[in-house]
Structure formats: structure tokens, C-alpha cells
Design a protein around this motif. Structure first.
Motif, short mmCIF file in Angstrom:
data_model
loop_
_atom_site.label_atom_id
_atom_site.label_comp_id
_atom_site.label_asym_id
_atom_site.label_seq_id
_atom_site.Cartn_x
_atom_site.Cartn_y
_atom_site.Cartn_z
N ARG A 244 -57.27 72.08 58.06
CA ARG A 244 -56.54 70.92 57.54
C ARG A 244 -57.19 70.38 56.26
O ARG A 244 -56.50 69.77 55.43
N ILE A 245 -58.49 70.58 56.10
CA ILE A 245 -59.20 70.01 54.94
C ILE A 245 -58.75 70.69 53.66
O ILE A 245 -58.79 71.92 53.54
N GLU A 246 -58.36 69.90 52.67
CA GLU A 246 -57.99 70.43 51.36
C GLU A 246 -59.12 70.28 50.34
O GLU A 246 -59.42 71.20 49.60
N THR A 247 -59.72 69.10 50.29
CA THR A 247 -60.80 68.85 49.34
C THR A 247 -61.97 68.19 50.05
O THR A 247 -61.80 67.45 51.03
N ALA A 248 -63.19 68.44 49.55
CA ALA A 248 -64.41 67.82 50.07
C ALA A 248 -65.24 67.35 48.89
O ALA A 248 -65.59 68.15 48.01
N PHE A 262 -69.69 78.28 50.04
CA PHE A 262 -69.44 78.02 51.45
C PHE A 262 -68.08 77.34 51.64
O PHE A 262 -67.28 77.73 52.51
N LEU A 263 -67.82 76.31 50.83
CA LEU A 263 -66.56 75.59 50.95
C LEU A 263 -65.38 76.50 50.59
O LEU A 263 -64.31 76.43 51.22
N LYS A 264 -65.57 77.34 49.58
CA LYS A 264 -64.50 78.25 49.18
C LYS A 264 -64.14 79.21 50.32
O LYS A 264 -62.96 79.47 50.60
N GLU A 265 -65.16 79.71 51.01
CA GLU A 265 -64.91 80.62 52.14
C GLU A 265 -64.12 79.94 53.25
O GLU A 265 -63.37 80.59 53.99
N LYS A 269 -61.44 73.03 48.70
CA LYS A 269 -61.73 72.86 47.28
C LYS A 269 -62.87 71.86 47.11
O LYS A 269 -62.78 70.72 47.54
N PRO A 270 -63.98 72.29 46.46
CA PRO A 270 -65.13 71.39 46.30
C PRO A 270 -64.93 70.40 45.16
O PRO A 270 -64.47 70.76 44.07
N ILE A 271 -65.25 69.13 45.44
CA ILE A 271 -65.27 68.08 44.41
C ILE A 271 -66.68 67.52 44.43
O ILE A 271 -66.95 66.44 44.97
N ILE A 272 -67.62 68.27 43.86
CA ILE A 272 -69.04 67.92 43.94
C ILE A 272 -69.58 67.70 42.52
O ILE A 272 -69.42 68.56 41.64
N ASP A 321 -57.59 83.63 40.63
CA ASP A 321 -58.80 82.81 40.77
C ASP A 321 -59.35 82.42 39.41
O ASP A 321 -60.52 82.62 39.09
N THR A 322 -58.47 81.85 38.59
CA THR A 322 -58.85 81.45 37.23
C THR A 322 -58.31 80.06 36.91
O THR A 322 -57.36 79.58 37.54
N LEU A 323 -58.94 79.42 35.93
CA LEU A 323 -58.44 78.17 35.36
C LEU A 323 -57.71 78.51 34.07
O LEU A 323 -58.20 79.31 33.27
#
Length: 420
Positions: A244-248, A262-265, A269-272, A321-323
Motif C-alpha cells: 500500500r505504501i507509495e512514498t516514504a 531497499f525502498l525501491k525493491e 518511492k523514496p523522499i529522503i 527507469d529514467t527521469l
């Protein structure tokens, strides 16, 4: 929910003006603690029952709401407040007939806390049951999460230098850590650091940043690394909750390539926030192109005159997997695996990233409530098990009150811990 006949004289309409009593009743009525109470009764066994388990447990449960940091403060509050005693389930008639004291002695609370330390996993199960209620009753609960840690000091002495582990004044579980606070010098504009030493513990918290309610937590020694606990919290959740988690989001103390991987696996989506680990460089070239980028993810195109031109962010290409960025009419793709710390699925230089990172302040507000409303900083804690029970009760109190507000159709009050 426990049934206490003594409090039947109250209902919510009648106690609107009672402040603390209203909050305490709301909590007592909505904590699913039957298993805890039944186990405590079994542990007590047969014998004199001057101070029944249920009233003593209820009074411990509401300690955070009353901002009592010690048992003596709680006993003093109970001794002067007849309605509060009745709310917890104490029977004043036994006192009037000389059968027992007006409030339980300190020893009764000491024994209760020792028993709670033995059954601490049940406290966590109680919290998990409250958490499940939030998943079922709050829309998108657990969709956007954040992680943070909070240090709280041990009030005991540091370990005996002679190695005497029997010295009861010492805390053999707590340890030291150094917290760094960065700030800018007003006169010079330079970034400086203020280091503070703490002796005690740290609770690590994973929370929903929209509803500002806890999802998972652990209590460790103060020196325990935060990134390891962040990963542990994610892995402690059931599979469907992770999905359920979308962003952290988290501050730069959690910044590492391993954390982002780790979050990607996990599909998160990491917001760090990122630390500047570049030495002497302000920009780096992206492959053999005219694109350069900064340590914090700003991307530029270098024109024929050597000027850096800002690019228009077009979004994330999940397939490649690109911006994607645009300069004039040409579109450029930045591969995330070229520099995982800098390039994330939500671009660091985008308004969307900043908007989601700003929600991390929800963790600071939760920590503030623990300090301000639950009086955490003034608690007298000694020993990791006791510290864990303390945080368990505070987390249960926070979630129990939120549950009560939801059931009473007052969801706007789920963050409210104090009476107006």
C-alpha cells in the motif's frame, strides 16, 4: 473494551465540559485490552484483592493524558480527584469502611509495571489491533509514510565504573549518543554544527504523514542506527501493508544508496533528503553529454557559451527507469542507476518532491506531542524493558483516542490529545 459499572453515570453529552475526564473516558472505552487485563488477572492469582487489576491498569493507561511522569504524581492526582478514581474503576466505599487506602500504594504500581514488562508483546498486539482499525476506517491510511527517531534520556546514573551491575541507581541498558544540530551563523553565513551528548534511549517511528498517526515503532538504546530501524519497520509490516505504501520520506540522516535501493525493491518511492558528500565539486557531468547535475538533483543543460540552462522536468519513465527532461524541443533521459542517491523516481528538483518532503514535518509534530502532551522528556525511565512499556502505553493512548474520535464521527479531532 472493559466494562466498569462505576462509570455508568457518565455519557459523552454530560462530560463535554470535563476536559481531562472526557479524554480519559474516551481512551479507556476504546482500547482493545481484554487480553492484557485477563493475563494480568491470571498473573495476580488468588489472595487479597484490595486494588483490582482493572482500575490499576486503567490508571496507568491514562498516565500520558494526565501528563504524569511518575507514579507518585499519578497517585497524587487520583487522591484529589474523586471523579477520576470513579472513571478508572476504584471503589471509594472500601476506603470509607477501612478496607484499603484511597489509592493503591506505590508498590501496587511497581508490581503492575513489572508484570507489563513480562507481557510487553501483548501491548504491541494491542497497538497493532488499533492500527488495523485505522487501515479499515481511514481512507488511504499508510499510503504516504515517514520515519524519524526521538531520543529520550534515562534519569538514572550511567553504569558503575567498577562494573557493579547490582547498583540499582545505574541504568545498565542505556548508552551514549551524540546528536548533531546544523545551523547557519547569522554573521558569516557559514554552516556550523552543535553537538549534544545524551544518555538514554531512542524510539524509532514510522507514521502516516497525512493523518499523523503511528504505524510501526521500536525502542532501542540511544546509539542504535536509524537506517536499520527504518528497514526493520517496513519488514515488520504485513505484505499487503507494504504494497500500500507509495512514498516514504525521511531527513538526511537516513540518506544512503542502500536505503534507497531497499525502498525501491519494496516498490516504495523514496523522499529522503540528501547529504552533500561531494568534495570541491559543485556539478558533475552526466555521461558524455551536455547535461550536468548538482548533488541535490538539480539538472542543467550547458549551452555553447558555457551557461547552465534549467531543464523542464517531464516526469518519471517507469518502463525505462529514467527521469525525462526537456530543453527547447529536445527530450533528455537520465538513468536512475547512474547515481542512485541523486536521481530518484520523483525528481529531487521537482515541486512534487518538495511537496511530499514537506509532509515529513508530521513526524516532528508527533514527537512534539509525545514531549508536550505526554510529558515524555520528564519521565523517570530506567531499563530498556521499562522504556519500551512506556512508549507502548503512549502509542496505545494516541491510537486509542484517535479511534474514539472516529467512532464518535469526529475525525477532525484524531490528532487532538489535549482538551480545549
Amino acid at each position: 473494551m472493559k466494562i466498569i459499572t462505576q462509570i455508568s453515570v457518565f455519557d459523552y453529552e454530560e462530560i463535554e465540559i470535563l476536559g481531562d475526564l472526557e479524554r480519559c473516558k474516551l481512551l479507556i472505552d476504546h482500547v482493545p485490552d481484554e487480553k492484557i487485563v485477563n493475563t494480568l488477572i491470571e498473573m495476580r492469582g488468588k489472595g487479597r484483592n484490595d486494588y483490582p487489576v482493572i482500575p490499576v491498569w486503567n490508571s496507568i493507561l491514562i498516565m500520558p493524558l494526565l501528563e504524569c511522569s511518575t507514579v507518585s504524581q499519578l497517585r497524587r492526582e487520583l487522591s484529589r480527584n474523586r471523579d477520576l478514581r470513579k472513571l478508572c474503576g476504584f471503589n471509594d466505599y472500601d476506603y470509607y469502611f477501612g478496607k484499603c487506602e484511597l489509592v493503591p500504594p506505590a508498590k501496587a504500581y511497581t508490581n503492575m509495571i513489572k508484570n507489563l514488562m513480562k507481557i510487553e508483546p501483548m501491548l504491541k498486539e494491542c497497538f497493532n489491533e488499533l492500527r488495523e482499525f485505522m487501515y479499515e476506517n481511514l481512507k488511504d491510511f499508510g499510503k504516504e509514510v515517514g520515519e524519524d527517531g526521538k531520543i529520550f534520556s534515562s534519569k538514572a546514573k550511567k553504569p558503575n565504573q567498577n562494573g557493579d551491575i547490582t547498583d540499582g541507581r545505574c541504568d545498565m541498558d542505556a548508552d551514549f549518543t551524540i546528536k548533531e544540530n546544523y545551523y547557519k551563523d547569522v554573521k558569516t553565513g557559514e554552516t556550523k554544527v552543535k553537538k549534544t551528548t545524551y544518555f538514554g534511549y531512542r524510539y524509532h517511528l514510522l507514521a502516516d504523514v497525512h493523518y499523523e498517526l503511528p504505524i510501526e515503532y521500536t525502542v532501542t538504546k540511544a546509539s542504535k542506527g536509524e537506517r536499520e530501524q527504518f528497514k526493520k519497520h517496513i519488514e515488520m509490516l504485513p505484505r499487503e501493508k507494504i504494497e500500500r505504501i507509495e512514498t516514504a520520506c525521511a531527513d538526511k540522516g537516513y540518506d544512503s544508496e542502500g536505503m534507497i535501493e531497499f525502498l525501491k525493491e519494496k516498490g516504495i518511492k523514496p523522499i529522503i533528503d540528501i547529504k552533500n558528500q561531494w568534495r570541491g565539486e559543485t556539478t558533475k557531468q552526466y555521461k558524455d553529454t551536455d547535461i550536468v547535475y548538482t548533488y541535490d538533483g538539480k539538472v542543467y543543460y550547458v549551452d555553447d557559451y558555457g551557461n547552465m540552462q534549467s531543464l523542464k522536468y517531464l516526469g518519471y519513465d517507469k518502463v525505462k527507469d529514467t527521469l525525462r527532461y526537456q530543453y527547447q524541443k529536445k527530450v533528455y533521459s537520465i538513468e536512475l542507476n547512474y547515481d542512485r542517491r541523486v536521481f530518484t523516481p520523483i525528481a529531487r528538483d521537482s515541486k512534487k518532491w518538495q511537496r511530499k518532503y514537506n509532509r515529513r514535518t508530521a513526524l516532528e509534530r508527533i514527537n512534539g506531542r509525545m514531549d508536550r502532551d505526554f510529558n515524555l522528556e520528564n519521565h523517570k525511565v530506567r531499563g530498556l524493558k521499562k522504556a519500551t512499556v512506556l512508549i507502548d502505553i503512549m502509542m496505545i493512548a494516541m491510537m486509542g483516542m484517535a479511534k474514539g474520535h472516529i467512532i464518535n464521527k469526529q475525525p477532525e479531532k484524531i490528532r487532538k490529545l489535549k482538551a480545549t
